[in-house]
Design an enzyme around this catalytic site. Structure first.
Site, mmCIF file in Angstrom:
data_model
loop_
_atom_site.group_PDB
_atom_site.id
_atom_site.type_symbol
_atom_site.label_atom_id
_atom_site.label_comp_id
_atom_site.label_asym_id
_atom_site.label_seq_id
_atom_site.Cartn_x
_atom_site.Cartn_y
_atom_site.Cartn_z
ATOM 1 N N SER A 181 54.752 13.690 40.288
ATOM 2 C CA SER A 181 53.846 14.407 39.385
ATOM 3 C C SER A 181 54.094 15.903 39.331
ATOM 4 O O SER A 181 53.654 16.563 38.399
ATOM 5 C CB SER A 181 52.398 14.147 39.788
ATOM 6 O OG SER A 181 52.183 14.560 41.122
ATOM 7 N N HIS A 209 51.745 8.263 36.983
ATOM 8 C CA HIS A 209 52.215 9.065 35.846
ATOM 9 C C HIS A 209 53.178 8.298 34.937
ATOM 10 O O HIS A 209 53.759 8.889 34.018
ATOM 11 C CB HIS A 209 52.844 10.370 36.337
ATOM 12 C CG HIS A 209 51.817 11.333 36.849
ATOM 13 N ND1 HIS A 209 51.167 12.229 36.034
ATOM 14 C CD2 HIS A 209 51.289 11.500 38.081
ATOM 15 C CE1 HIS A 209 50.301 12.930 36.746
ATOM 16 N NE2 HIS A 209 50.359 12.505 37.998
ATOM 17 N N LYS A 240 44.637 8.795 33.819
ATOM 18 C CA LYS A 240 45.574 9.747 33.199
ATOM 19 C C LYS A 240 45.823 9.307 31.750
ATOM 20 O O LYS A 240 45.012 9.606 30.898
ATOM 21 C CB LYS A 240 46.832 9.831 34.049
ATOM 22 C CG LYS A 240 46.490 10.293 35.481
ATOM 23 C CD LYS A 240 47.702 10.573 36.314
ATOM 24 C CE LYS A 240 47.357 10.760 37.784
ATOM 25 N NZ LYS A 240 46.516 11.909 38.073
HETATM 26 C C1 LIG Z 1 51.012 9.538 42.111
HETATM 27 C C2 LIG Z 1 49.517 9.566 42.047
HETATM 28 N N1 LIG Z 1 48.820 8.587 42.628
HETATM 29 C C3 LIG Z 1 47.481 8.555 42.577
HETATM 30 C C4 LIG Z 1 46.774 9.533 41.938
HETATM 31 C C5 LIG Z 1 45.279 9.467 41.932
HETATM 32 O O1 LIG Z 1 44.834 8.919 40.732
HETATM 33 P P1 LIG Z 1 43.291 9.014 40.355
HETATM 34 O O2 LIG Z 1 43.083 10.341 39.723
HETATM 35 O O3 LIG Z 1 43.062 7.862 39.445
HETATM 36 O O4 LIG Z 1 42.535 8.872 41.643
HETATM 37 C C6 LIG Z 1 47.447 10.571 41.309
HETATM 38 C C7 LIG Z 1 46.679 11.635 40.607
HETATM 39 O O5 LIG Z 1 46.819 12.791 40.837
HETATM 40 C C8 LIG Z 1 48.857 10.593 41.354
HETATM 41 O O6 LIG Z 1 49.542 11.575 40.762
#
Ligand SMILES: Cc1ncc(COP(=O)(O)O)c(C=O)c1O
Length: 392
Positions: A181, A209, A240
């Site tokens: 990310s 992502h 997202k």
């Molecule tokens: C790779 C990754 N996993 C998990 C998450 C967490 O997702 P959520 O916002 O649905 O908790 C994110 C969000 O920043 C992320 O980039």
């Protein structure tokens, strides 16, 4: 001042001095291509709202209609009384969308990782984890109590060496982000899959992502690489590209059945709310009906990246709509972000500990919600600030 909290004051002052203190902006409008902050309209390049669904009329309507029919809250954890027909429908639809055998939803991507990892590995087991994996994977690994062996980012040779060196184990798992990310690069999932299969190791990918971004019509990284049925655990988020909030795990029926019995956030925290679930169902409908939004997202990202490269900005090694504008030191990145803000563009500076020291950047999140003139305007502002600050 209480002695108990003196250290916190000191730490906060240190963060401010180092340019690492998070100033949290408050959005006063719907999340969209343009947002209002402090009464000012700004072009928004911060959100993970890849497809513009956060404020899409059909998604809003679906949420409103579901509230009229089912109310708002699920009222309980899933296993006690919180599973509504809507939750089951969403899981079936997501499994079909992702071309997976089965799917389970969680309250967020973060809790999906906290639920899945400790349910599948524990003390005596080994996790091979990419060194740049997301915080929620790191926390899920810690909670599992398995031994964590970090391998060099996206380096399959290093992974193989680490596997060869790690001879004491019960069960083994390889875990990687799908799209990273902060840099926008993609994990070599086909190669990770080959290694996992060669050594009979479980493979998990976190496609937060890639969901709604990669693969046919946004079906994600497993679809992107054509690895259906070969990646054991595919974690995703509905927070997202789906524009709502929620998390999911897709994979083999037996794994999903196990997570319903042993995924702790599933068992001990209430279910996704009614409007969230209904909104996600509508998002699946939209994505299944047309690839238009996903195509527009990639087109916008291409125009933006080409424009930035043409002006001489360093945009790292991105392969996706996430564009890191590499600046180096955190104070420089923060000042760059402040000047963008003054010129009408909302794009956040990201520094340590989210990215390594000396690798601060502005992270630009492209979206299908942006119009061609939005992209043009953003490029002009980046060029102006870049020249002012002698970055280009
Ligand atoms: C790779 C990754 N996993 C998990 C998450 C967490 O997702 P959520 O916002 O649905 O908790 C994110 C969000 O920043 C992320 O980039």
């Amino acid at each position: 001042m209480s002695n108990k909290t003196t250290w916190i004051h000191e730490e906060l002052d240190n963060l401010k001095a180092a340019g690492l203190f998070n100033v949290i902006r408050t959005i006063e409008s719907p999340m969209d291509a343009w947002v209002t902050i402090d009464g000012k309209r700004l072009l928004n390049f911060c959100a993970n709202n890849y497809l513009g669904l956060a404020n899409h009329p059909r998604i809003r309507q679906a949420a409103q209609e579901a509230i009229d029919r089912y109310g708002v809250g699920p009222g309980a954890v899933r296993t006690i009384a919180g599973t509504m027909s809507l939750h089951n429908q969403l899981e079936q639809r997501l499994a079909a969308f992702k071309r997976a055998e089965a799917c389970i939803t969680f309250q967020s991507g973060f809790t999906a990782n906290l639920g899945a990892i400790p349910a599948l590995v524990g003390r005596g087991d080994v996790i091979f984890s990419d060194e740049l994996n997301h915080a929620s994977i790191i926390d899920g690994c810690r909670l599992s109590r398995a031994k964590v062996v970090r391998y060099v980012h996206n380096d399959v040779d290093d992974l193989q060496e680490k596997i060869a060196q790690t001879t004491e184990y019960n069960r083994r798992m390889i875990i990687s982000d799908g799209v990273f990310s902060m840099d926008g690069d993609i994990a070599p999932l086909d190669k990770l899959c080959a290694v996992a299969e060669a050594h009979d190791i479980m493979l998990m990918v976190d496609d937060a992502h890639g969901e709604g971004v990669l693969g046919e019509g946004g079906r994600g990284i497993v679809d992107h690489f054509g690895l259906h049925g070969r990646v054991d655990i595919e974690v995703g988020t509905l927070s997202k590209a789906f524009g709502v909030v929620g998390g999911l795990v897709a994979g083999k029926q037996v794994i999903i059945d196990w997570l319903r019995q042993r995924g702790r956030p599933f068992l001990f925290s209430s279910a996704m709310t009614v409007p969230d679930v209904a909104a996600c169902l509508e998002a699946v409908d939209l994505l299944e009906a047309s690839t238009e939004l996903v195509d527009r997202l990639w087109h916008n990202a291409k125009v933006f990246k080409e424009g930035m490269a043409g002006m001489g900005f360093d945009t790292g090694k991105t392969e996706t709509p996430i564009v890191p504008v590499m600046l180096g030191e955190a104070p420089l990145a923060q000042e760059f972000s402040r000047r963008l803000f003054s010129a009408g563009v909302f794009a956040m500076a990201i520094g340590f500990p989210t990215v390594p020291r000396g690798k601060a950047r502005i992270r630009v999140m492209n979206s299908a919600a942006h119009s061609p003139s939005d992209i043009e305007q953003a490029l002009a502002v980046f060029g102006q600030v870049g020249r002012e600050m002698a970055v280009i």
